[in-house]
Write a protein that holds these residues in place. Structure first.
Motif, PDB file in Angstrom:
ATOM      1  N   ASN A 192       0.782  -1.236   0.000  1.00  0.00           N
ATOM      2  CA  ASN A 192       0.000   0.000   0.000  1.00  0.00           C
ATOM      3  C   ASN A 192       0.816   1.289   0.000  1.00  0.00           C
ATOM      4  OD1 ASN A 192      -2.945  -0.958   0.443  1.00  0.00           O
ATOM      5  ND2 ASN A 192      -1.796  -2.107   1.976  1.00  0.00           N
ATOM      6  N   GLN A 193       2.120   1.195   0.156  1.00  0.00           N
ATOM      7  CA  GLN A 193       2.922   2.415   0.238  1.00  0.00           C
ATOM      8  C   GLN A 193       4.096   2.351  -0.735  1.00  0.00           C
ATOM      9  OE1 GLN A 193       4.516   3.242   4.160  1.00  0.00           O
ATOM     10  NE2 GLN A 193       4.036   5.414   3.984  1.00  0.00           N
ATOM     11  N   LYS A 194       4.499   3.512  -1.226  1.00  0.00           N
ATOM     12  CA  LYS A 194       5.636   3.565  -2.127  1.00  0.00           C
ATOM     13  C   LYS A 194       6.913   3.181  -1.389  1.00  0.00           C
ATOM     14  CE  LYS A 194       3.723   7.132  -5.172  1.00  0.00           C
ATOM     15  NZ  LYS A 194       3.911   8.509  -5.709  1.00  0.00           N
ATOM     16  N   PHE A 195       7.794   2.488  -2.101  1.00  0.00           N
ATOM     17  CA  PHE A 195       9.005   1.961  -1.469  1.00  0.00           C
ATOM     18  C   PHE A 195       9.881   3.087  -0.920  1.00  0.00           C
ATOM     19  CE2 PHE A 195      13.458   0.578  -1.659  1.00  0.00           C
ATOM     20  CZ  PHE A 195      13.386  -0.544  -0.842  1.00  0.00           C
ATOM     21  N   GLN A 196       9.996   4.207  -1.651  1.00  0.00           N
ATOM     22  CA  GLN A 196      10.859   5.289  -1.196  1.00  0.00           C
ATOM     23  C   GLN A 196      10.348   5.944   0.080  1.00  0.00           C
ATOM     24  OE1 GLN A 196       9.423   5.095  -4.205  1.00  0.00           O
ATOM     25  NE2 GLN A 196       8.581   7.063  -4.911  1.00  0.00           N
ATOM     26  N   ASN A 197       9.070   5.748   0.383  1.00  0.00           N
ATOM     27  CA  ASN A 197       8.506   6.321   1.608  1.00  0.00           C
ATOM     28  C   ASN A 197       8.529   5.355   2.797  1.00  0.00           C
ATOM     29  OD1 ASN A 197       7.863   8.672   0.180  1.00  0.00           O
ATOM     30  ND2 ASN A 197       5.828   7.931  -0.362  1.00  0.00           N
ATOM     31  N   SER A 198       8.839   4.113   2.531  1.00  0.00           N
ATOM     32  CA  SER A 198       8.760   3.127   3.622  1.00  0.00           C
ATOM     33  C   SER A 198       9.985   2.219   3.716  1.00  0.00           C
ATOM     34  CB  SER A 198       7.516   2.250   3.430  1.00  0.00           C
ATOM     35  OG  SER A 198       7.580   1.544   2.203  1.00  0.00           O
ATOM     36  N   TRP A 199      11.049   2.503   2.978  1.00  0.00           N
ATOM     37  CA  TRP A 199      12.183   1.576   2.943  1.00  0.00           C
ATOM     38  C   TRP A 199      12.849   1.417   4.308  1.00  0.00           C
ATOM     39  CZ3 TRP A 199      17.153   2.850   4.265  1.00  0.00           C
ATOM     40  CH2 TRP A 199      17.464   4.207   4.336  1.00  0.00           C
ATOM     41  N   GLU A 200      12.848   2.467   5.136  1.00  0.00           N
ATOM     42  CA  GLU A 200      13.471   2.371   6.458  1.00  0.00           C
ATOM     43  C   GLU A 200      12.726   1.365   7.341  1.00  0.00           C
ATOM     44  OE1 GLU A 200      13.943   6.133   8.354  1.00  0.00           O
ATOM     45  OE2 GLU A 200      14.996   7.035   6.671  1.00  0.00           O
ATOM     46  N   LEU A 201      11.399   1.478   7.358  1.00  0.00           N
ATOM     47  CA  LEU A 201      10.605   0.552   8.162  1.00  0.00           C
ATOM     48  C   LEU A 201      10.642  -0.871   7.596  1.00  0.00           C
ATOM     49  CD1 LEU A 201       7.415   2.562   9.213  1.00  0.00           C
ATOM     50  CD2 LEU A 201       9.154   1.581  10.711  1.00  0.00           C
TER      51      LEU A 201
END
Length: 330
Positions: A192-201
């Motif tokens: 559900n989320q773009k990879f660049q916005n969630s890669w840290e988690l």
């Protein structure tokens, strides 16, 4: 010779039996020809070698690492072959319920996430309903596991003395439940989320799933994993902070109070806990196999770095930024 000696043992029923005791062996001769009564031999109870009763844990682990004793269990009519496979850890031969618990946990958090779609939410949160649902699901996990982790040490204090081998069934289930949650959250963000916005988690979850997964599958280092789950006490206030922000309550007294508690619990249950875990790894490095020690050290280094960065972001956003805005208004 081994086959003939095993075949000549008195026989019971022909059903395969799974051992209920951990496997330990002091040497190859002791393991393959255990001097035990037949009824204990059938269930695979192999005791430590009596030659060195005062043998230290370090020496014992080295012996288990170098002497890889393998065997298997075959049942065919009258023939019974009892075999044992012992690695560097005490590996229980019974069926591990951890995999089932992980699957049930994954499904349960998936259902919680779906159920939140049917519950009322603030109008401001409806602009990003997935994020609201994801944060609320994470809040549920934090409340459950944070309290559960404290209870594990309260009800089973011996676990604090031996973080490697000693644990209760409840502690094992706790770590397995957390693995199921992190798998759910990982797939949820990936979908559900773009990879660049969630890669840290995503990276954080991958490290946690790996470390906790090894602990659950080996039934070892459960106590160490439960210590790590004490950080979920802080996660309660961390997720509550995001809930308040999404509900447009960022300038309320409730948010301010939560920010203070969040920062305090962050220092106590995250930074201090991670520092203590790192120290424990260093002090016990002689008792931990190299592969396990390497995975644990890399995981701790990554977690420490990520939490220091997050602490700085929280401090800047909730305290430094608000103090600058107050000075500008004056």
């Amino acid at each position: 010779m081994i086959l003939s000696s095993l075949h000549s043992r008195p026989q019971r029923d022909s059903r395969p039996v799974c051992t209920s005791a951990p496997v330990r062996a002091g040497g190859a001769s002791d393991a393959f020809l255990p001097d035990l009564p037949p009824e204990r031999w059938v269930y695979g109870e192999i005791e430590p070698s009596p030659k060195n009763p005062s043998q230290s844990r370090t020496k014992d682990l080295q012996t288990l690492w170098t002497n890889r004793l393998w065997a298997g269990f075959c049942c065919s009519g009258q023939l019974r072959l009892h075999l044992v496979f012992a690695l560097e850890l005490e590996v229980p031969m019974e069926c591990n319920p951890g995999v089932l618990t992980v699957g049930v946990s994954f499904g349960a958090f998936k259902l919680i996430s779906r159920a939140l779609d049917h519950l009322p939410a603030p109008e401001s949160a409806l602009r990003n309903s997935w994020k609201w649902r994801n944060i609320c699901t994470s809040l549920v996990h934090s409340v459950v596991t944070g309290i559960w982790a404290v209870l594990c040490f309260y009800l089973h204090p011996r676990m604090a003395e031996d973080l490697i081998d000693t644990h209760s069934p409840s502690s094992h289930s706790l770590v397995a439940v957390s693995v199921g949650y992190f798998i759910h959250d990982f797939t949820d963000m990936l979908w559900n989320q773009k990879f660049q916005n969630s890669w840290e988690l995503l990276f954080h979850h991958a490290v946690v799933i790996t470390c906790f997964g090894i602990s659950v599958s080996l039934c070892s280092y459960i106590g160490f994993a439960v210590v790590a789950l004490l950080v979920e006490i802080n996660s309660i206030f961390l997720h509550l902070r995001q809930v308040l922000l999404m509900a447009n309550m960022g300038k309320t007294t409730c948010f301010r109070l939560n920010s203070i508690i969040n920062l305090g619990t962050y220092v106590i249950f995250r930074i201090s806990t991670l520092a203590w875990m790192t120290r424990w790894l260093v002090l016990n490095r002689d008792n931990i196999p190299l592969v396990t020690y390497s995975i644990g050290s890399v995981g701790m280094a990554i977690m420490t770095l990520m939490n220091i960065v997050l602490f700085y972001r929280l401090l800047r956003s909730d305290f430094l930024k608000s103090s600058r805005e107050g000075k500008k208004e004056k």
